[in-house]
Scaffold this motif. Structure first.
Motif, short mmCIF file in Angstrom:
data_model
loop_
_atom_site.label_atom_id
_atom_site.label_comp_id
_atom_site.label_asym_id
_atom_site.label_seq_id
_atom_site.Cartn_x
_atom_site.Cartn_y
_atom_site.Cartn_z
N ALA A 246 0.79 -1.30 0.20
CA ALA A 246 0.07 0.11 0.02
C ALA A 246 0.77 1.31 0.04
N ARG A 247 1.17 1.67 -1.28
CA ARG A 247 2.05 2.89 -1.32
C ARG A 247 1.28 4.08 -1.69
N PRO B 107 -5.92 5.25 -1.63
CA PRO B 107 -4.78 4.26 -1.26
C PRO B 107 -5.04 2.83 -2.00
N LEU B 108 -4.30 1.97 -2.49
CA LEU B 108 -4.72 0.75 -2.89
C LEU B 108 -5.33 -0.12 -2.21
N TYR B 109 -6.43 -0.61 -2.81
CA TYR B 109 -7.43 -1.60 -2.41
C TYR B 109 -8.40 -0.92 -1.28
N ASP B 110 -8.41 0.19 -0.87
CA ASP B 110 -9.20 0.80 -0.08
C ASP B 110 -10.74 0.67 -0.46
N ALA B 111 -11.10 0.93 -1.70
CA ALA B 111 -12.40 0.79 -2.21
C ALA B 111 -12.47 -0.66 -2.70
N LEU B 112 -11.57 -1.24 -3.49
CA LEU B 112 -11.58 -2.73 -4.10
C LEU B 112 -11.90 -3.74 -2.93
N THR C 12 -12.06 5.91 -7.28
CA THR C 12 -10.87 5.50 -8.36
C THR C 12 -9.69 5.20 -7.60
N GLU C 13 -9.09 4.04 -7.98
CA GLU C 13 -7.81 3.76 -7.59
C GLU C 13 -6.75 3.73 -8.52
#
Length: 262
Positions: free
Chosen positions: A6-7, A14-19, A207-208
């Motif tokens: 998570a950079r 941030p990566l994967y917060d929504a996904l 959006t990520e």
């Protein structure tokens, strides 16, 4: 299932917060059980018995749980708190799950683990300058002759399948639009993933921005050697088939070198 470090990203979450909320449904087509069977066979095929396994970039814990069901003592590490929250509801009670932004050091004693795995393209999220550091971090946690099995999206996949493309789908209570941009000089493909999830009478857009790099075989072998690994094999997508020019995913097996006799 698994996720990248998570950079910070540019212009999105941030990566994967929504996904994280839809990840398991989104990736349900993956044959995780076959992956776990292949991993278990690789780990049991080593000269020394494998009991303790670290799932690197464990994501929502699918492979963690499947390896536990196959008799291994598995812990997990991931950089996304949202994904780890999902994992805690899936893995065996008491499973150690650590939030770490790799390639930072792992919170486990040096040389304490028999093996590590890293699935679903997670290693592709590490830039070329980070790959040796990632392998050193994993090597430090393994005993001599410990095993590290991971997969990689290939150059062919990033260049010719993802490339400069876009696609999407409507899955009833959520939809997505995925746009790719390939940078040939940097061996990198950027993904802008717009996720639309049901919210009240409408949909919420989030959006990520993700990036993956491809690695040549010489590059992986050099990084492995520098980290104290030997390459035991590379095959096509959790199988025993040799890699081909049109292979989309490779599976690598590394063995931590034993110390030189003193």
């Amino acid at each position: 299932m698994t996720t990248a470090p998570a950079r910070p990203d540019t212009g999105g979450l941030p990566l994967y917060d929504a996904l994280a909320a839809v990840y398991d449904r989104w990736t349900a087509q993956n044959d995780y059980a076959a992956w776990a069977d292949h991993l278990a066979a690789r780990l049991r095929g080593t000269e020394l018995p494998v009991r303790t396994v670290l799932d690197v970039c464990c994501g929502t814990g699918t492979v963690t749980r499947l390896l536990q069901e196959r008799g291994f003592e598995v812990s997990g590490v991931d950089g996304s708190p949202a994904m780890l929250s999902r994992a805690r509801g899936r893995v065996a009670p008491g499973t150690p799950l650590h939030e770490v932004r790799l390639p930072a050091p792992l919170p486990v004693p040096a040389g304490s683990l028999d093996a590590a795995v890293c699935c679903f393209d997670s290693v592709n999220y590490f830039a070329p300058a980070e790959l040796p550091a990632l392998l050193r971090t994993v090597a430090a946690a393994l005993r001599p002759e410990g095993v590290f099995v991971f997969d990689l999206n290939t150059r062919h996949k990033l260049e010719s399948v993802f490339g400069d493309s876009h696609y999407g789908d409507d899955l009833d209570d959520f939809a997505y639009v995925w746009r790719n941009r390939y940078h040939p000089g940097e061996h990198r493909c950027d993904y802008a993933i717009s996720l639309f999830t049901a919210s009240g009478d409408g949909f919420r857009r989030q959006t990520e921005h993700h990036s993956q790099w491809w690695f040549g075989h010489d590059e992986v072998r050099a990084a492995a050697r520098a980290a104290g690994f030997t390459v035991a094999g590379v095959s096509e997508d959790y199988s025993d088939r040799p890699v081909r020019p049109d292979t989309l995913r490779e599976t690598w097996t590394l063995v931590r070198s034993a110390p030189e006799p003193g």
